[in-house]
Design an enzyme around this catalytic site. Structure first.
Site, PDB file in Angstrom:
ATOM      1  N   TYR A 141      32.697  49.425  41.931  1.00 20.47           N
ATOM      2  CA  TYR A 141      33.665  50.071  41.036  1.00 20.47           C
ATOM      3  C   TYR A 141      33.219  51.468  40.601  1.00 20.47           C
ATOM      4  O   TYR A 141      34.038  52.275  40.175  1.00 20.47           O
ATOM      5  CB  TYR A 141      33.915  49.220  39.796  1.00 20.47           C
ATOM      6  CG  TYR A 141      34.778  47.993  40.060  1.00 20.47           C
ATOM      7  CD1 TYR A 141      35.403  47.807  41.278  1.00 20.47           C
ATOM      8  CD2 TYR A 141      34.963  47.034  39.084  1.00 20.47           C
ATOM      9  CE1 TYR A 141      36.181  46.697  41.530  1.00 20.47           C
ATOM     10  CE2 TYR A 141      35.746  45.917  39.324  1.00 20.47           C
ATOM     11  CZ  TYR A 141      36.352  45.751  40.551  1.00 20.47           C
ATOM     12  OH  TYR A 141      37.129  44.650  40.785  1.00 20.47           O
ATOM     13  N   LYS A 189      26.223  39.407  49.601  1.00 24.18           N
ATOM     14  CA  LYS A 189      26.711  39.361  50.986  1.00 24.18           C
ATOM     15  C   LYS A 189      25.582  39.918  51.859  1.00 24.18           C
ATOM     16  O   LYS A 189      25.747  40.886  52.620  1.00 24.18           O
ATOM     17  CB  LYS A 189      28.017  40.168  51.090  1.00 24.18           C
ATOM     18  CG  LYS A 189      28.760  40.017  52.394  1.00 24.18           C
ATOM     19  CD  LYS A 189      29.343  38.643  52.623  1.00 24.18           C
ATOM     20  CE  LYS A 189      29.981  38.576  54.011  1.00 24.18           C
ATOM     21  NZ  LYS A 189      30.247  37.210  54.460  1.00 24.18           N
ATOM     22  N   ASP A 221      31.563  34.750  50.062  1.00 22.66           N
ATOM     23  CA  ASP A 221      32.688  34.003  50.659  1.00 22.66           C
ATOM     24  C   ASP A 221      32.474  32.500  50.530  1.00 22.66           C
ATOM     25  O   ASP A 221      33.386  31.748  50.163  1.00 22.66           O
ATOM     26  CB  ASP A 221      32.929  34.419  52.122  1.00 22.66           C
ATOM     27  CG  ASP A 221      31.647  34.605  52.921  1.00 22.66           C
ATOM     28  OD1 ASP A 221      30.550  34.534  52.340  1.00 22.66           O
ATOM     29  OD2 ASP A 221      31.744  34.816  54.150  1.00 22.66           O
ATOM     30  N   ASP A 245      34.057  39.986  39.306  1.00 20.82           N
ATOM     31  CA  ASP A 245      35.438  40.104  38.839  1.00 20.82           C
ATOM     32  C   ASP A 245      36.293  39.037  39.523  1.00 20.82           C
ATOM     33  O   ASP A 245      37.033  38.277  38.880  1.00 20.82           O
ATOM     34  CB  ASP A 245      35.938  41.520  39.202  1.00 20.82           C
ATOM     35  CG  ASP A 245      37.225  41.875  38.491  1.00 20.82           C
ATOM     36  OD1 ASP A 245      37.704  41.060  37.697  1.00 20.82           O
ATOM     37  OD2 ASP A 245      37.748  42.973  38.744  1.00 20.82           O
ATOM     38  N   ASP A 249      37.512  35.148  37.850  1.00 22.77           N
ATOM     39  CA  ASP A 249      38.951  34.850  37.747  1.00 22.77           C
ATOM     40  C   ASP A 249      39.283  33.568  38.499  1.00 22.77           C
ATOM     41  O   ASP A 249      40.070  32.745  38.039  1.00 22.77           O
ATOM     42  CB  ASP A 249      39.773  35.992  38.353  1.00 22.77           C
ATOM     43  CG  ASP A 249      40.249  36.962  37.294  1.00 22.77           C
ATOM     44  OD1 ASP A 249      39.510  37.147  36.302  1.00 22.77           O
ATOM     45  OD2 ASP A 249      41.346  37.526  37.456  1.00 22.77           O
TER      46      ASP A 249
END
Ligand code: NAD
Length: 369
Positions: A141, A189, A221, A245, A249
């Site tokens: 971000y 990752k 993943d 993030d 959620d």
């Protein structure tokens, strides 16, 4: 002891749910002999109307001069046509930036009495209690360079971390795990991204400082899948900004409603506490807002700013008992739940207050024996 809290209730349902959270804090303080000094300041749409800015300097100064900031929510339809930097949400982003917190804590707890509210089966979610520690100031971000070149048709963002940025957020995750079930899942990752290889190597180094905490690694993943299949296997999850993030959620579905989710952002100059939900203009002023996310946020304030773990737990237990007794705000109501009683925002706040009083009275009586 006096705890200075700046209240920025904001817009829509923000003031409605924050009122209940403040009331709970006041009662806990009175029952246990400490005081809060609350200063209410405008932010978001209400600040634009009063001062022409979504984060007036006076609000920022008050926030920086306090022990904690408690936010409701910002945003409203009347501001949707303004440019992004003039909208109510810009005030919140500026406040987060100025307070400087780098670790965003988002608990996802499956309350047994709400198990019908989650799309996942109760036998999968029951007992799940996950704490996400999301790195908030770095990663994809904020990494530079970033661009969108319309002529060449190339967009670019950069996932960048320094070792120090990973060390500080990892330490918070391990310290929190020590007070919980002593397990950290670090999500990256690392099979594809060099920045994730740095992340993983650094977390392994930090883990050596906490030999009592078990560390596991998951690729992002795979983690997305495990969260839905086996949410009970997670304790503390530490991860990069974007991954956190998305995953937090996703994991929120185990709680059954957006209105149940608290959050805290720590590690900066002043900690910021806010429920995860927005200003919900569709239900503002109707008494339908669920104040439990805000009340659970108040519990996080006691835990992370005032180190009052027992009182934080008392609030969380009170919320759990009120739900077990069948009380529901409209967002939690289900047609197939016999015995549920639909209550307003204020009534839900009062119910938590009453049970909290019972819990603290009993605790004090036990100590007096
Ligand atoms: P929202 O979270 O406000 O609402 C989404 C849905 O959830 C709505 O149907 C709403 O009624 C419901 N809901 C949310 N909180 C609830 C609660 N406590 N009790 C019962 N129901 C609840 O998200 P949105 O509709 O996308 O955004 C509305 C405004 O809020 C926008 O202006 C947005 O920018 C802003 N927003 C602010 C924050 C924040 O202040 N942290 C976060 C998200 C959105």
């Amino acid at each position: 002891m006096k705890i200075k809290v700046t209240i920025v209730a904001g817009d829509g349902i923000g003031p409605e749910v924050t009122r209940e959270a403040v009331h709970i804090l006041e009662s806990v303080g009175q029952l246990n002999g400490y005081k809060f000094q609350f200063t209410e300041m405008p932010i978001g749409g209400v600040a634009i109307r009063q001062h022409g800015s979504p984060l007036p300097t006076t609000t920022l100064d008050a926030a920086l001069d306090s022990d904690a900031v408690l936010l409701g929510a910002v945003g409203g339809n009347e501001f949707n046509s303004l440019p992004p930097d003039k909208r109510p949400e810009a005030g919140l982003l500026q406040l987060r930036h100025a307070l400087g917190g780098f670790a965003n804590l988002r608990p996802s707890v499956a309350y047994a009495s709400l198990s019908n509210n989650s799309p996942l089966r109760p036998e999968v979610t029951d007992g799940a209690d996950i704490l996400f520690v999301r790195e908030l100031l770095g990663g994809l971000y904020f990494g530079e360079p970033r661009s969108w070149d319309r002529e060449t048709g190339v967009g670019l963002n950069t996932m960048r971390y320094t070792r120090d940025e990973v060390v500080r957020v990892a330490r918070i995750a391990f310290e929190l795990a020590q007070k919980r079930r002593k397990k950290v899942t670090s999500v990256d990752k690392a099979n594809v991204l060099e920045v994730s290889q740095l992340w993983r190597a650094t977390v392994i180094d930090v883990a050596a400082e906490y030999p009592d905490v078990a560390l596991e690694h998951q690729y992002v993943d795979a983690c997305a899948m495990h969260l839905m299949n086996t949410p009970r296997n997670f304790d503390v999850v530490v991860t990069e900004n974007l991954f956190g993030d998305i995953l937090s959620d996703e994991a929120a579905v185990i709680t059954g409603s957006l209105g149940m989710l608290p959050s805290a952002t720590i590690g900066g100059k002043v900690n910021l506490y806010e429920p995860v939900h927005g200003s919900a203009p569709d239900i503002a002023g109707t008494g339908k807002a669920n104040p439990l996310g805000a009340i659970l946020t108040a519990a996080m304030l006691l835990r992370h700013t005032a180190n009052l773990e027992q009182d934080a737990l008392a609030i969380e237990t009170a919320v759990q008992r009120v739900l077990t007794r069948g009380y529901r705000t409209a967002d939690l109501a289900r047609t197939n739940q016999p015995g549920q009683q639909i209550v307003t925002t204020q009534e839900m706040g009062r119910l938590v207050f009453e049970v909290l009083n019972e819990i603290i009275d009993r605790r004090q009586a036990m100590h007096a024996v």
